[in-house]
Design a protein around this motif. Structure first.
Motif, short mmCIF file in Angstrom:
data_model
loop_
_atom_site.label_atom_id
_atom_site.label_comp_id
_atom_site.label_asym_id
_atom_site.label_seq_id
_atom_site.Cartn_x
_atom_site.Cartn_y
_atom_site.Cartn_z
N LYS A 56 0.84 -1.20 0.00
CA LYS A 56 0.00 0.00 0.00
C LYS A 56 0.88 1.26 0.00
CE LYS A 56 -4.02 2.02 2.19
NZ LYS A 56 -5.05 1.89 3.21
N LYS A 57 1.95 1.24 0.79
CA LYS A 57 2.86 2.39 0.85
C LYS A 57 3.54 2.59 -0.50
CE LYS A 57 4.91 5.67 3.08
NZ LYS A 57 4.18 6.83 3.53
N ILE A 58 3.99 1.51 -1.12
CA ILE A 58 4.63 1.60 -2.44
C ILE A 58 3.64 2.16 -3.46
CG2 ILE A 58 5.52 0.23 -4.37
CD1 ILE A 58 6.88 -1.57 -2.25
N LYS A 63 1.88 6.52 -6.83
CA LYS A 63 0.82 7.42 -7.31
C LYS A 63 1.21 8.88 -7.11
CE LYS A 63 -3.24 4.46 -6.86
NZ LYS A 63 -4.50 4.23 -6.13
N ASP A 64 1.78 9.17 -5.94
CA ASP A 64 2.21 10.55 -5.66
C ASP A 64 3.28 11.00 -6.64
OD1 ASP A 64 0.44 10.65 -3.55
OD2 ASP A 64 1.96 10.39 -1.98
N MET A 65 4.24 10.11 -6.91
CA MET A 65 5.32 10.46 -7.85
C MET A 65 4.77 10.66 -9.26
SD MET A 65 8.37 7.97 -6.49
CE MET A 65 9.53 8.49 -7.75
N LEU A 66 3.84 9.81 -9.66
CA LEU A 66 3.23 9.95 -10.99
C LEU A 66 2.44 11.25 -11.09
CD1 LEU A 66 2.05 6.32 -11.80
CD2 LEU A 66 3.83 7.62 -12.96
N LEU A 67 1.73 11.60 -10.03
CA LEU A 67 0.97 12.85 -10.01
C LEU A 67 1.91 14.04 -10.13
CD1 LEU A 67 -1.79 14.19 -9.73
CD2 LEU A 67 -1.47 14.14 -7.26
#
Length: 127
Positions: A56-58, A63-67
Motif C-alpha cells: 500500500k505504501k509503495i 501514485k504521488d510520484m506519478l501525479l
C-alpha cells in the motif's frame, strides 16, 4: 525489541510451518520478564499484514510520484506552448516587416519600370 528465546536466532532456521508456538521475549516489566507465545499462524498473519502495508505504501508513493511527474509535464508543456507562441509572434512581426519593405521596394521598381518604358518609347520614336 523482540528477540527469539532460542539458541538458534537466524530467521532462516525458524520453521514457520510447524504448529508449535514460538516463544519471544517481548519486554522487561518491573524486573519481571514478560513473554508472549506467538503461533506460526500469528507470524504468518503479521507477515501478510506487513506485506500489505508495504504494498500500500509503495502504491501510494508511486501514485504521488506519478501525479508530481504529470503536473511537472503539464507545466513544462504550458511553458513550451507560451515560448512557441512568443516565437511565432516575433517571426510574424519580422515577416510582416520584410513584406512591407519588399512591397514598398516593389512599388518603387514598378514606377521605375514604367518610367523606363516611357523613356524607351520616346527614344524609339526619335530614332
Amino acid at each position: 525489541k523482540v528477540s527469539p528465546n532460542r539458541k538458534d536466532t537466524e530467521a532462516s532456521n525458524i520453521s514457520l510451518t510447524s504448529e508449535k508456538p514460538i516463544k519471544y521475549t517481548a519486554a522487561q516489566v518491573g524486573g519481571e520478564e514478560l513473554e508472549k507465545m506467538i503461533t506460526t499462524e500469528e507470524v504468518s498473519s503479521m507477515q501478510q499484514s506487513l506485506k500489505e502495508q508495504v504494498e500500500k505504501k509503495i502504491e501510494t508513493v508511486t501514485k504521488d510520484m506519478l501525479l508530481e511527474l504529470r503536473e511537472e509535464r503539464r507545466a513544462e508543456s504550458k511553458e513550451l506552448e507560451m515560448l512557441l507562441l512568443r516565437q511565432f509572434r516575433l517571426q510574424m512581426a519580422d515577416i510582416s516587416s520584410v513584406i512591407n519593405t519588399l512591397s514598398s521596394r516593389f512599388t518603387e521598381l514598378e514606377l521605375e519600370n514604367k518610367k523606363l518604358r516611357m523613356e524607351n518609347e520616346r527614344l524609339s520614336k526619335l530614332f
